[in-house]
Motif scaffolding. Structure first.
Motif, PDB file in Angstrom:
ATOM      1  N   GLU A  78      62.075  59.071  32.524  1.00 36.59           N
ATOM      2  CA  GLU A  78      62.525  57.877  31.881  1.00 36.59           C
ATOM      3  C   GLU A  78      61.935  56.676  31.961  1.00 36.59           C
ATOM      4  O   GLU A  78      61.506  55.788  30.959  1.00 36.59           O
ATOM      5  N   ASP A  79      61.275  56.426  33.363  1.00 34.62           N
ATOM      6  CA  ASP A  79      60.417  55.310  33.571  1.00 34.62           C
ATOM      7  C   ASP A  79      59.196  55.195  32.800  1.00 34.62           C
ATOM      8  O   ASP A  79      58.640  54.048  32.440  1.00 34.62           O
ATOM      9  N   MET A  80      58.563  56.327  32.678  1.00 34.74           N
ATOM     10  CA  MET A  80      57.400  56.431  31.725  1.00 34.74           C
ATOM     11  C   MET A  80      57.840  56.004  30.308  1.00 34.74           C
ATOM     12  O   MET A  80      56.697  55.197  29.594  1.00 34.74           O
ATOM     13  N   ASP A 134      58.035  52.288  30.194  1.00 38.90           N
ATOM     14  CA  ASP A 134      56.657  51.653  30.490  1.00 38.90           C
ATOM     15  C   ASP A 134      55.824  51.735  29.155  1.00 38.90           C
ATOM     16  O   ASP A 134      55.211  50.463  28.908  1.00 38.90           O
ATOM     17  N   MET A 135      55.932  52.831  28.469  1.00 40.39           N
ATOM     18  CA  MET A 135      55.156  52.728  27.148  1.00 40.39           C
ATOM     19  C   MET A 135      55.662  51.882  26.067  1.00 40.39           C
ATOM     20  O   MET A 135      55.036  51.335  25.546  1.00 40.39           O
ATOM     21  N   ILE A 136      57.067  51.764  26.075  1.00 39.98           N
ATOM     22  CA  ILE A 136      57.659  50.712  24.857  1.00 39.98           C
ATOM     23  C   ILE A 136      57.097  49.283  25.442  1.00 39.98           C
ATOM     24  O   ILE A 136      56.967  48.635  24.614  1.00 39.98           O
ATOM     25  N   LYS A 137      57.371  49.060  26.679  1.00 38.67           N
ATOM     26  CA  LYS A 137      57.131  47.816  27.331  1.00 38.67           C
ATOM     27  C   LYS A 137      55.576  47.420  26.870  1.00 38.67           C
ATOM     28  O   LYS A 137      55.259  46.387  26.458  1.00 38.67           O
ATOM     29  N   LEU A 138      54.624  48.514  27.116  1.00 38.50           N
ATOM     30  CA  LEU A 138      53.286  48.284  26.988  1.00 38.50           C
ATOM     31  C   LEU A 138      52.946  48.014  25.494  1.00 38.50           C
ATOM     32  O   LEU A 138      52.099  47.085  25.230  1.00 38.50           O
TER      33      LEU A 138
END
Length: 102
Positions: free
Chosen positions: A64-66, A69-73
Motif C-alpha cells: 500500500e505504501d508504494m 508514494d506513486m500517487i503522491k509523486l
C-alpha cells in the motif's frame, strides 16, 4: 512623459490582461506521470481532474505504501508544473526595475 492618468490606465489594462491570462491558466489541464505507473491530471487552479493507474499490477500488490508514494509523486509533479506555469506568467508581467506587479 506619460501623465498620471495614462499610467493608471496602462496599469488597469495590464491588470485586466493578467487576470485574463490567469483565468486561462486556471482552466488549463496539467498532467504528470510518475514512473510510467500513475498519471494525475489537475487544472491550473489545483482542481483535481483525474487519476489513472497505467501499471495495473500496482493495484494488485500488497504494498500500500508504494501505491501511496506513486500517487503522491504524480500529484507533486503535476503541482510543480502548475507552479512553474504560474511563475512564468507572473514574470511576464514584471515592470522594468520592479518585481512582479501581481
Amino acid at each position: 512623459m506619460p501623465s498620471y492618468q495614462q499610467m493608471i490606465q496602462q496599469m488597469q489594462r495590464t491588470q485586466r490582461e493578467f487576470e485574463r491570462k490567469q483565468k486561462e491558466l486556471d482552466e488549463k489541464e496539467f498532467e504528470y506521470t510518475a514512473n510510467g505507473a500513475v498519471k494525475v491530471v489537475l487544472k491550473g487552479n489545483m482542481d483535481f481532474v483525474s487519476i489513472e493507474f497505467l501499471d495495473k499490477d500496482l493495484l494488485n500488490q500488497d504494498d500500500e505504501d508504494m501505491l501511496k508514494d506513486m500517487i503522491k509523486l504524480a500529484y507533486d509533479g503535476c503541482k510543480d508544473l502548475i507552479d512553474e506555469a504560474n511563475e512564468k506568467l507572473a514574470s511576464s508581467f514584471k515592470i522594468n526595475g520592479m518585481p512582479g506587479m501581481f
